[in-house]
Write an enzyme that holds these catalytic residues in place. Structure first.
Site, PDB file in Angstrom:
ATOM      1  N   VAL A  65       0.033 -32.853  -8.914  1.00 11.12           N
ATOM      2  CA  VAL A  65       1.009 -32.747 -10.007  1.00 11.12           C
ATOM      3  C   VAL A  65       2.266 -31.962  -9.624  1.00 11.12           C
ATOM      4  CG1 VAL A  65      -0.595 -33.106 -11.931  1.00 11.12           C
ATOM      5  CG2 VAL A  65      -0.219 -30.779 -11.041  1.00 11.12           C
TER       6      VAL A  65
ATOM      7  N   ASN B  97      -2.517 -30.997 -18.245  1.00 11.76           N
ATOM      8  CA  ASN B  97      -3.516 -29.936 -18.327  1.00 11.76           C
ATOM      9  C   ASN B  97      -3.859 -29.288 -16.987  1.00 11.76           C
ATOM     10  OD1 ASN B  97      -6.149 -28.727 -19.455  1.00 11.76           O
ATOM     11  ND2 ASN B  97      -6.896 -30.190 -17.905  1.00 11.76           N
TER      12      ASN B  97
ATOM     13  N   SER C 299      -1.856 -21.219 -22.758  1.00 13.72           N
ATOM     14  CA  SER C 299      -2.972 -20.261 -22.762  1.00 13.72           C
ATOM     15  C   SER C 299      -2.673 -19.195 -23.797  1.00 13.72           C
ATOM     16  CB  SER C 299      -3.098 -19.601 -21.388  1.00 13.72           C
ATOM     17  OG  SER C 299      -3.967 -18.475 -21.457  1.00 13.72           O
TER      18      SER C 299
ATOM     19  N   TYR D 258       0.783 -16.574 -13.446  1.00 14.62           N
ATOM     20  CA  TYR D 258       0.043 -17.410 -14.402  1.00 14.62           C
ATOM     21  C   TYR D 258       0.578 -17.185 -15.818  1.00 14.62           C
ATOM     22  CZ  TYR D 258      -3.991 -19.522 -16.811  1.00 14.62           C
ATOM     23  OH  TYR D 258      -4.791 -20.304 -17.598  1.00 14.62           O
TER      24      TYR D 258
ATOM     25  N   LYS E 161       2.580 -19.925 -18.197  1.00 18.46           N
ATOM     26  CA  LYS E 161       2.086 -20.410 -19.486  1.00 18.46           C
ATOM     27  C   LYS E 161       3.092 -20.123 -20.607  1.00 18.46           C
ATOM     28  CE  LYS E 161      -1.738 -22.160 -17.911  1.00 18.46           C
ATOM     29  NZ  LYS E 161      -1.889 -23.627 -17.839  1.00 18.46           N
TER      30      LYS E 161
HETATM   31  P1  NAD Z   1     -10.678 -26.306 -13.843  1.00 18.96           P
HETATM   32  O1  NAD Z   1     -10.451 -25.554 -12.568  1.00 18.96           O
HETATM   33  O2  NAD Z   1     -12.073 -26.549 -14.302  1.00 18.96           O
HETATM   34  O3  NAD Z   1      -9.908 -27.705 -13.807  1.00 18.96           O
HETATM   35  C1  NAD Z   1      -8.594 -27.820 -13.349  1.00 18.96           C
HETATM   36  C2  NAD Z   1      -8.396 -29.196 -12.748  1.00 18.96           C
HETATM   37  O4  NAD Z   1      -7.022 -29.290 -12.306  1.00 18.96           O
HETATM   38  C3  NAD Z   1      -9.281 -29.470 -11.520  1.00 18.96           C
HETATM   39  O5  NAD Z   1      -9.927 -30.718 -11.638  1.00 18.96           O
HETATM   40  C4  NAD Z   1      -8.296 -29.460 -10.358  1.00 18.96           C
HETATM   41  O6  NAD Z   1      -8.667 -30.329  -9.282  1.00 18.96           O
HETATM   42  C5  NAD Z   1      -7.012 -29.927 -11.046  1.00 18.96           C
HETATM   43  N1  NAD Z   1      -5.827 -29.536 -10.280  1.00 18.96           N
HETATM   44  C6  NAD Z   1      -5.534 -28.325  -9.753  1.00 18.96           C
HETATM   45  N2  NAD Z   1      -4.384 -28.386  -9.069  1.00 18.96           N
HETATM   46  C7  NAD Z   1      -3.938 -29.659  -9.160  1.00 18.96           C
HETATM   47  C8  NAD Z   1      -2.817 -30.353  -8.644  1.00 18.96           C
HETATM   48  N3  NAD Z   1      -1.894 -29.740  -7.874  1.00 18.96           N
HETATM   49  N4  NAD Z   1      -2.675 -31.677  -8.931  1.00 18.96           N
HETATM   50  C9  NAD Z   1      -3.594 -32.314  -9.698  1.00 18.96           C
HETATM   51  N5  NAD Z   1      -4.683 -31.711 -10.205  1.00 18.96           N
HETATM   52  C10 NAD Z   1      -4.848 -30.400  -9.935  1.00 18.96           C
HETATM   53  O7  NAD Z   1      -9.842 -25.476 -14.929  1.00 18.96           O
HETATM   54  P2  NAD Z   1      -9.859 -25.481 -16.534  1.00 18.96           P
HETATM   55  O8  NAD Z   1     -10.392 -24.158 -16.959  1.00 18.96           O
HETATM   56  O9  NAD Z   1     -10.427 -26.725 -17.097  1.00 18.96           O
HETATM   57  O10 NAD Z   1      -8.285 -25.407 -16.788  1.00 18.96           O
HETATM   58  C11 NAD Z   1      -7.546 -26.461 -17.346  1.00 18.96           C
HETATM   59  C12 NAD Z   1      -6.280 -25.875 -17.923  1.00 18.96           C
HETATM   60  O11 NAD Z   1      -6.614 -24.919 -18.933  1.00 18.96           O
HETATM   61  C13 NAD Z   1      -5.422 -25.112 -16.914  1.00 18.96           C
HETATM   62  O12 NAD Z   1      -4.051 -25.391 -17.149  1.00 18.96           O
HETATM   63  C14 NAD Z   1      -5.728 -23.661 -17.220  1.00 18.96           C
HETATM   64  O13 NAD Z   1      -4.690 -22.800 -16.840  1.00 18.96           O
HETATM   65  C15 NAD Z   1      -5.911 -23.726 -18.716  1.00 18.96           C
HETATM   66  N6  NAD Z   1      -6.646 -22.619 -19.316  1.00 18.96           N
HETATM   67  C16 NAD Z   1      -7.917 -22.343 -18.931  1.00 18.96           C
HETATM   68  C17 NAD Z   1      -8.579 -21.261 -19.499  1.00 18.96           C
HETATM   69  C18 NAD Z   1      -9.984 -20.886 -19.077  1.00 18.96           C
HETATM   70  O14 NAD Z   1     -10.434 -19.806 -19.451  1.00 18.96           O
HETATM   71  N7  NAD Z   1     -10.701 -21.719 -18.353  1.00 18.96           N
HETATM   72  C19 NAD Z   1      -7.952 -20.485 -20.493  1.00 18.96           C
HETATM   73  C20 NAD Z   1      -6.655 -20.812 -20.880  1.00 18.96           C
HETATM   74  C21 NAD Z   1      -6.007 -21.887 -20.285  1.00 18.96           C
END
Ligand code: NAD
Length: 260
Positions: free
Chosen positions: A59, A85, A139, A153, A157
């Protein structure tokens, strides 16, 4: 009939965590899904399981992002929902005093610039249709400061949230809604990795959540399906919080505080 019957959704980061749970929810609600994730992810297997399309994408690469949405349009003829996402939270992103420019730039590129690329690529398809719902993952840290800082980060966000508000306002008259999903801590590989590397720091997050637990990815997927569906037809430009009360808690309750 599902709430997303006849709709087509594109999900970046759709091979893991919140994105994967959302892909499953979208299909359960009747949508066709396009999973966009890194080539080394298990996105192909997930797309096969869900009867959808996998498009390998980094991405941070503008051409690859344009290709993702072009493939979705070519395969299914329309794009109703873009769930932008994909995101990372590497250990190299820490206090501002410890975070170097390489770590800063990496996180800005994956978490913020990617959302700019995705919105820029999908908006022309949605404008042509006169409809669409974009959901950008921000987030809770877009709204609050944390002493356990991940400076890039948090800044990324905040940028996602501000960009989302502006797009929501600008494109409301075109039938396109744009909302930011603001999760609290969610039990996904991203958070589990943080726990594994720095358990004390991760555990400090838990004490601030009134519900006393992290969210499960399916609880976020339910919110995304709502925002992608026509049930949320008057909701745009919001910070859509799914955080167990975290961002509005001054102190979290003990059992002795409960009133029968
Ligand atoms: P995760 O690590 O389980 O999934 C993230 C996915 O993004 C993975 O499949 C990864 O391969 C993909 N990814 C990473 N870099 C990429 C790139 N350059 N190109 C394409 N794909 C890429 O994480 P998650 O917890 O499901 O997070 C999803 C979103 O939610 C993120 O934006 C994260 O910042 C946000 N978020 C997560 C939390 C949490 O506590 N888990 C809290 C707030 C926000």
């Amino acid at each position: 009939m599902g709430k997303l019957e006849g709709k087509v959704g594109v999900i970046t980061g759709g091979a893991s965590g919140i994105g994967l749970a959302t892909a499953r929810k979208f299909v359960a609600e009747g949508a066709k899904v396009v999973i966009g994730d890194l080539p080394q992810s298990n996105g192909q297997a997930i797309a096969d399981e869900l009867g959808g399309l996998f498009v390998a994408v980094d991405v941070t690469n503008k051409d690859q992002v344009e290709n993702l949405f072009a493939q979705a349009k070519a395969t299914y003829g329309r794009i109703d929902i873009a769930f932008n996402n994909a995101g990372i939270s590497p250990a190299s992103d820490d206090s501002i005093l410890k975070t170097d420019i390489e770590a800063w730039n990496l996180v800005q590129n994956v978490n913020l610039t990617s959302v700019y690329y995705c919105c820029k690529a999908v908006l022309p398809y949605m404008m042509e249709q006169g409809s669409g719902s974009i959901i950008n993952t921000a987030s809770f840290v877009a709204l609050m400061g944390a002493a356990t800082s991940q400076i890039s980060y948090t800044a990324s966000k905040g940028g996602v949230l501000a960009m989302t508000r502006e797009l929501g306002v600008q494109f409301a008259g075109k039938g396109i809604r744009v909302n930011a999903l603001c999760p609290g801590p969610v039990n996904t590989p991203l958070l589990q990795e943080l726990f594994a590397k720095d358990p004390e720091r991760a555990a400090r997050r838990l004490v601030h959540i009134p519900m006393g637990r992290f969210a499960e990815p399916e609880e976020l997927a339910n919110a995304v399906a709502f925002l992608g569906s026509d049930e949320s037809s008057f909701i745009t430009a919001t910070e859509f919080l799914v955080d167990g009360g975290l961002s509005h808690a001054y102190v979290t309750p003990l059992e002795s505080d409960w009133i029968d």
